[in-house]
Design a protein around this motif. Structure first.
Motif, short mmCIF file in Angstrom:
data_model
loop_
_atom_site.label_atom_id
_atom_site.label_comp_id
_atom_site.label_asym_id
_atom_site.label_seq_id
_atom_site.Cartn_x
_atom_site.Cartn_y
_atom_site.Cartn_z
N GLN A 1 0.83 -1.21 0.00
CA GLN A 1 0.00 0.00 0.00
C GLN A 1 0.86 1.25 0.00
N ARG A 2 1.91 1.25 0.83
CA ARG A 2 2.79 2.41 0.90
C ARG A 2 3.54 2.60 -0.41
N ALA A 3 4.03 1.50 -1.00
CA ALA A 3 4.76 1.59 -2.27
C ALA A 3 3.86 2.11 -3.37
N LEU A 4 2.62 1.62 -3.42
CA LEU A 4 1.69 2.04 -4.46
C LEU A 4 1.28 3.50 -4.27
N THR A 5 1.01 3.91 -3.03
CA THR A 5 0.65 5.30 -2.77
C THR A 5 1.79 6.24 -3.15
N ASP A 6 3.02 5.89 -2.78
CA ASP A 6 4.17 6.73 -3.13
C ASP A 6 4.32 6.84 -4.64
N ALA A 7 4.15 5.73 -5.35
CA ALA A 7 4.28 5.75 -6.81
C ALA A 7 3.20 6.61 -7.45
N MET A 8 1.98 6.55 -6.92
CA MET A 8 0.91 7.38 -7.46
C MET A 8 1.18 8.86 -7.23
N LEU A 9 1.69 9.21 -6.05
CA LEU A 9 2.01 10.61 -5.78
C LEU A 9 3.11 11.11 -6.71
N ARG A 10 4.09 10.26 -6.98
CA ARG A 10 5.15 10.66 -7.91
C ARG A 10 4.59 10.88 -9.31
N ASN A 11 3.67 10.03 -9.73
CA ASN A 11 3.06 10.21 -11.05
C ASN A 11 2.20 11.46 -11.10
N LEU A 12 1.45 11.72 -10.05
CA LEU A 12 0.64 12.94 -10.01
C LEU A 12 1.51 14.19 -10.03
N ARG A 13 2.66 14.10 -9.40
CA ARG A 13 3.58 15.22 -9.33
C ARG A 13 4.44 15.34 -10.59
N SER B 1 12.29 7.93 -9.61
CA SER B 1 11.56 7.19 -8.58
C SER B 1 12.22 7.30 -7.22
N THR B 2 13.41 7.88 -7.18
CA THR B 2 14.13 8.00 -5.91
C THR B 2 13.79 9.29 -5.16
N LYS B 3 13.07 10.20 -5.80
CA LYS B 3 12.73 11.46 -5.16
C LYS B 3 11.76 11.22 -4.02
N ALA B 4 12.01 11.86 -2.88
CA ALA B 4 11.16 11.68 -1.70
C ALA B 4 9.75 12.19 -1.97
N VAL B 5 8.77 11.52 -1.38
CA VAL B 5 7.39 11.93 -1.52
C VAL B 5 6.85 12.41 -0.19
N PRO B 6 5.76 13.20 -0.19
CA PRO B 6 5.18 13.66 1.08
C PRO B 6 4.76 12.49 1.96
N ALA B 7 4.68 12.74 3.24
CA ALA B 7 4.33 11.69 4.20
C ALA B 7 2.88 11.25 4.09
N SER B 8 2.02 12.11 3.54
CA SER B 8 0.60 11.79 3.41
C SER B 8 0.03 12.51 2.20
N VAL B 9 -1.12 12.05 1.76
CA VAL B 9 -1.82 12.72 0.65
C VAL B 9 -2.24 14.12 1.06
N GLN B 10 -2.65 14.29 2.32
CA GLN B 10 -3.02 15.62 2.80
C GLN B 10 -1.84 16.58 2.69
N GLN B 11 -0.67 16.13 3.05
CA GLN B 11 0.52 16.98 2.96
C GLN B 11 0.82 17.34 1.51
N TYR B 12 0.66 16.37 0.60
CA TYR B 12 0.88 16.66 -0.82
C TYR B 12 -0.12 17.70 -1.32
N TRP B 13 -1.38 17.57 -0.91
CA TRP B 13 -2.39 18.54 -1.32
C TRP B 13 -2.03 19.94 -0.82
N GLN B 14 -1.60 20.06 0.42
CA GLN B 14 -1.24 21.37 0.96
C GLN B 14 -0.08 21.99 0.18
N GLN B 15 0.91 21.18 -0.17
CA GLN B 15 2.03 21.66 -0.97
C GLN B 15 1.55 22.11 -2.35
N ARG B 16 0.67 21.32 -2.93
CA ARG B 16 0.15 21.62 -4.27
C ARG B 16 -0.65 22.93 -4.27
#
Length: 418
Positions: free
Chosen positions: A200-212, A217-232
């Motif tokens: 689940q964590r691997a898939l969520t991270d990969a989806m966030l990278r694709n959305l971004r 694939s080595t670039k760090a991703v936000p800790a949560s979807v909420q955090q990614y949304w706030q950054q966006r």
């Protein structure tokens, strides 16, 4: 399933994001915002945002057995009074066909009215067959172009269950003006709710990278979807205000209501939207489409879908180099030419540049797998005009087999009813 093929001049993909979620509050921009509440990955899993979901249905279309992947978003945006739908269905051959809300028909609360969006089914009036479905519990029954449809919600073996989440907010161009135009940004993301915690964590991270749009694939991703949304949202707010400041000297200070001059309200009504679509999801093979739409002034916005395929068991993304052999470019180009001629109904004696921008079919790395083959996506302007929209080409697995690498997650299994 065999149907006549015709050219579909304008795709309606840009309409798929035209909706808002249900919880509302006020922001410092003075405009209405709609966001999904903070939701961390927990043992019980995240929940759908109000009015949104993803489901799998299986049953019959006429005498054919089909699987339908369907997603919905709530009413609201642009005064839409009913839920809006997007999805795809396939038969035994594994070729997916796109469907979406039929905007010409107002459905009842317990009904779903869809229209085929795939180029394959467009008639001479550029319209596909209409689905008229009645939703009762876990069953969808009705017709598609006069054929009987009987579907039931199922869980497919090796499939991922998702929670559907929406985040939306807007920024006023001029915060101190009550009638200010605004820019809007929105994000739709799917969160896996089954499988191991690691997958689940691997898939969520990969989806966030694709959305971004990450290239590494080595670039760090936000800790949560909420955090990614706030950054966006913060990035959109900053960029939008900078664009408004740059355009302001050339715009009127008040809305222009004349019919001859472009309204400053329209010019400054920026959009930045992203959504995640399920393209294939069974037998540990998961393919997703990451759709984006952006408008920052001008005649029209830009949009496109970036596809990705995953091993659903591990959450690992399968890149193009993991699927197609490096020496397969020439053969694949020929297969794609055959596919584009089938899709756009063009005979072999008509040169490609008579109906496309290219003389030879380029191989796009924007592709995804199904159980029956692969779909290659060309976004607007890549090989054709904006009016022709996205062009999606299916190449059957049998034709692709000599070009594929070994070890791909293709398999079979039984269906469990929900």
């Amino acid at each position: 399933m065999a149907f006549s093929v015709a050219y579909y001049p304008v795709r309606l993909s840009v309409m798929l994001l035209s909706m808002l979620a249900a919880c509302q509050s006020k922001t410092d921009s003075g405009t209405t915002t709609t966001t999904a509440p903070t939701q961390q990955l927990t043992a019980s899993g995240p929940q759908d945002s109000p009015g949104t979901w993803y489901r799998i249905y299986r049953g019959t279309l006429g005498s054919d057995s089909i699987t339908l992947h369907l997603q919905t978003w709530p009413a609201g945006f642009e005064s839409r009074r009913a839920a809006m739908f997007v999805g795809s269905y396939s038969g035994a051959d594994g070729q997916p066909y796109e469907v979406g809300t039929d905007y010409n028909t107002e459905a009842k609360p317990d009904s779903i009215v869809l229209r085929d969006r795939d180029l394959t089914f467009a008639d001479d009036n550029s319209s596909g067959p209409v689905w008229r479905l009645h939703l009762t519990g876990k069953e969808l029954r009705g017709t598609r172009g006069g054929q009987q449809v009987q579907l039931r919600e199922v869980t497919l073996p090796g499939s991922i269950r998702f929670a559907s989440r929406y985040f939306t907010d807007s920024v006023a161009a001029y915060p101190n003006k009550p009638a200010s135009p605004y820019g809007r940004t929105s994000l739709h993301v799917l969160l896996p709710t089954n499988g191991s915690e690691a997958s689940q964590r691997a898939l969520t991270d990969a989806m966030l990278r694709n959305l971004r749009g990450d290239s590494l694939s080595t670039k760090a991703v936000p800790a949560s979807v909420q955090q990614y949304w706030q950054q966006r949202f913060s990035a959109f707010q900053k960029d939008y205000r900078a664009s408004v400041a740059e355009l302001a000297p050339n715009l009127p200070t008040e809305p222009d209501t004349s019919s001859t001059a472009p309204s400053y309200d329209y010019v400054l009504r920026f959009e930045d939207q992203s959504a995640t679509h399920v393209l294939w999801n069974q037998d540990n093979l998961l393919s997703l489409g990451f759709f984006s739409y952006s408008y920052s002034g001008g005649a029209h916005g830009n949009y496109g879908t970036s596809a990705a395929t995953f091993n659903a068991h591990t959450g690992q993304e399968l890149h193009f180099k993991d699927i197609i052999r490096p020496d397969a470019q020439a053969q694949l180009s020929l297969l794609l030419e055959q596919a584009v001629r089938r899709t756009l109904k063009q005979p072999a004696n008509v040169a490609l540049d008579q109906f496309l921008f290219v003389k030879k079919m380029p191989v796009t790395y924007n592709a995804y797998l199904t159980s029956g083959g692969a779909v290659f996506i060309y976004t607007p302007y890549e090989i054709a005009s904006y009016a022709q929209g996205e062009i999606r080409l299916f190449v059957p697995r049998k034709q692709l087999q000599p070009l594929l690498k070994s070890g791909l997650p293709w398999g079979g299994g039984e269906v469990s009813r929900r």
